[in-house]
Design a protein around this motif. Structure first.
Motif, PDB file in Angstrom:
ATOM      1  N   ASP A   2     106.335 -32.674   6.636  1.00  0.00           N
ATOM      2  CA  ASP A   2     106.425 -33.594   5.617  1.00  0.00           C
ATOM      3  C   ASP A   2     107.604 -34.522   6.469  1.00  0.00           C
ATOM      4  N   GLU A   3     108.662 -33.898   7.343  1.00  0.00           N
ATOM      5  CA  GLU A   3     109.426 -34.742   7.673  1.00  0.00           C
ATOM      6  C   GLU A   3     108.925 -35.756   8.867  1.00  0.00           C
ATOM      7  N   LEU A   4     108.029 -35.215   9.513  1.00  0.00           N
ATOM      8  CA  LEU A   4     107.202 -36.193  10.424  1.00  0.00           C
ATOM      9  C   LEU A   4     106.566 -37.407   9.958  1.00  0.00           C
ATOM     10  N   LEU A   5     106.112 -37.105   8.620  1.00  0.00           N
ATOM     11  CA  LEU A   5     105.499 -38.182   7.849  1.00  0.00           C
ATOM     12  C   LEU A   5     106.297 -39.208   7.057  1.00  0.00           C
ATOM     13  N   ASP A  38     116.116 -26.407  22.553  1.00  0.00           N
ATOM     14  CA  ASP A  38     117.575 -25.926  22.727  1.00  0.00           C
ATOM     15  C   ASP A  38     118.349 -27.096  22.104  1.00  0.00           C
ATOM     16  N   GLY A  39     118.791 -26.814  21.049  1.00  0.00           N
ATOM     17  CA  GLY A  39     119.897 -27.698  20.070  1.00  0.00           C
ATOM     18  C   GLY A  39     119.051 -28.877  19.874  1.00  0.00           C
ATOM     19  N   LEU A  40     119.584 -30.141  20.383  1.00  0.00           N
ATOM     20  CA  LEU A  40     118.737 -31.197  19.912  1.00  0.00           C
ATOM     21  C   LEU A  40     118.083 -31.676  20.949  1.00  0.00           C
ATOM     22  N   SER A  41     117.208 -30.975  21.683  1.00  0.00           N
ATOM     23  CA  SER A  41     115.958 -31.200  22.539  1.00  0.00           C
ATOM     24  C   SER A  41     115.011 -30.226  22.529  1.00  0.00           C
ATOM     25  N   VAL A  94     113.779 -33.462  12.143  1.00  0.00           N
ATOM     26  CA  VAL A  94     112.640 -34.073  12.516  1.00  0.00           C
ATOM     27  C   VAL A  94     112.200 -33.293  13.971  1.00  0.00           C
ATOM     28  N   LEU A  95     112.992 -32.905  14.666  1.00  0.00           N
ATOM     29  CA  LEU A  95     112.670 -32.455  15.940  1.00  0.00           C
ATOM     30  C   LEU A  95     112.398 -30.776  15.590  1.00  0.00           C
ATOM     31  N   LEU A  98     108.548 -31.003  14.500  1.00  0.00           N
ATOM     32  CA  LEU A  98     107.780 -31.352  15.760  1.00  0.00           C
ATOM     33  C   LEU A  98     107.489 -29.989  16.510  1.00  0.00           C
ATOM     34  N   SER A  99     108.809 -29.395  16.849  1.00  0.00           N
ATOM     35  CA  SER A  99     108.712 -28.430  17.811  1.00  0.00           C
ATOM     36  C   SER A  99     107.929 -27.474  17.209  1.00  0.00           C
ATOM     37  N   ALA A 100     108.176 -26.736  16.001  1.00  0.00           N
ATOM     38  CA  ALA A 100     107.512 -26.003  15.403  1.00  0.00           C
ATOM     39  C   ALA A 100     106.097 -26.101  15.123  1.00  0.00           C
ATOM     40  N   ARG A 101     105.611 -27.298  15.043  1.00  0.00           N
ATOM     41  CA  ARG A 101     104.038 -27.677  15.056  1.00  0.00           C
ATOM     42  C   ARG A 101     103.354 -27.644  16.378  1.00  0.00           C
ATOM     43  N   ALA A 102     104.308 -27.990  17.336  1.00  0.00           N
ATOM     44  CA  ALA A 102     103.596 -27.717  18.594  1.00  0.00           C
ATOM     45  C   ALA A 102     103.394 -26.410  19.300  1.00  0.00           C
ATOM     46  N   ALA A 103     104.616 -25.401  18.819  1.00  0.00           N
ATOM     47  CA  ALA A 103     104.420 -24.081  19.143  1.00  0.00           C
ATOM     48  C   ALA A 103     103.123 -23.713  18.380  1.00  0.00           C
ATOM     49  N   HIS A 104     102.959 -23.735  17.114  1.00  0.00           N
ATOM     50  CA  HIS A 104     102.095 -23.226  16.143  1.00  0.00           C
ATOM     51  C   HIS A 104     100.580 -23.647  16.791  1.00  0.00           C
ATOM     52  N   LEU A 105     100.278 -24.890  16.827  1.00  0.00           N
ATOM     53  CA  LEU A 105      99.147 -25.605  17.416  1.00  0.00           C
ATOM     54  C   LEU A 105      98.848 -25.080  18.822  1.00  0.00           C
ATOM     55  N   SER A 106      99.682 -24.679  19.742  1.00  0.00           N
ATOM     56  CA  SER A 106      99.578 -24.513  21.070  1.00  0.00           C
ATOM     57  C   SER A 106      99.046 -22.670  21.167  1.00  0.00           C
ATOM     58  N   SER A 107      99.529 -22.026  20.218  1.00  0.00           N
ATOM     59  CA  SER A 107      99.295 -20.691  20.265  1.00  0.00           C
ATOM     60  C   SER A 107      97.861 -20.245  20.214  1.00  0.00           C
TER      61      SER A 107
END
Length: 107
Positions: A2-5, A38-41, A94-95, A98-107
């Motif tokens: 939801d943060e992304l939207l 890694d932190g804020l990136s 937000v990051l 987005l990072s969790a979404r990328a990890a989930h969808l790429s697995s």
């Protein structure tokens, strides 16, 4: 997710947010092979096909226009792209989403 939207810093019209999210989802599913937070990136490693670098650059350029808090860096070529995403502390959630979404969808 939801943060992304719903993040207030995003100026993309609400009706277009789901379409943009779908573009990121497709990219994550098709091309991301590693997600390193890694932190804020976050560093995304992508493998792909003809046009991958241009596709990533276009998507991140458009995202920067509506969410100016993102700092995107695109390096590489169509065989392999490294996408570095950085945010200020106020946008850490937000990051993370987005990072969790990328990890989930790429697995």
């Amino acid at each position: 997710m939801d943060e992304l939207l719903t993040t207030e810093a995003c100026t993309l019209p609400t009706v277009e947010r789901l379409l943009r999210l779908a573009e990121f989802d497709e990219l994550f599913r098709e091309s991301v092979v590693a997600v390193d937070r890694d932190g804020l990136s976050t560093r995304l490693t992508l493998r792909g096909s003809v046009g991958l670098r241009d596709r990533v650059a276009d998507l991140t350029d458009r995202e920067s226009q509506c969410c100016s808090f993102f700092d995107f860096s695109v390096d590489g070529d169509d065989d392999g792209v490294v996408l570095l995403i950085a945010v200020p502390p106020a946008q850490a959630d937000v990051l993370e989403a987005l990072s969790a979404r990328a990890a989930h969808l790429s697995s």
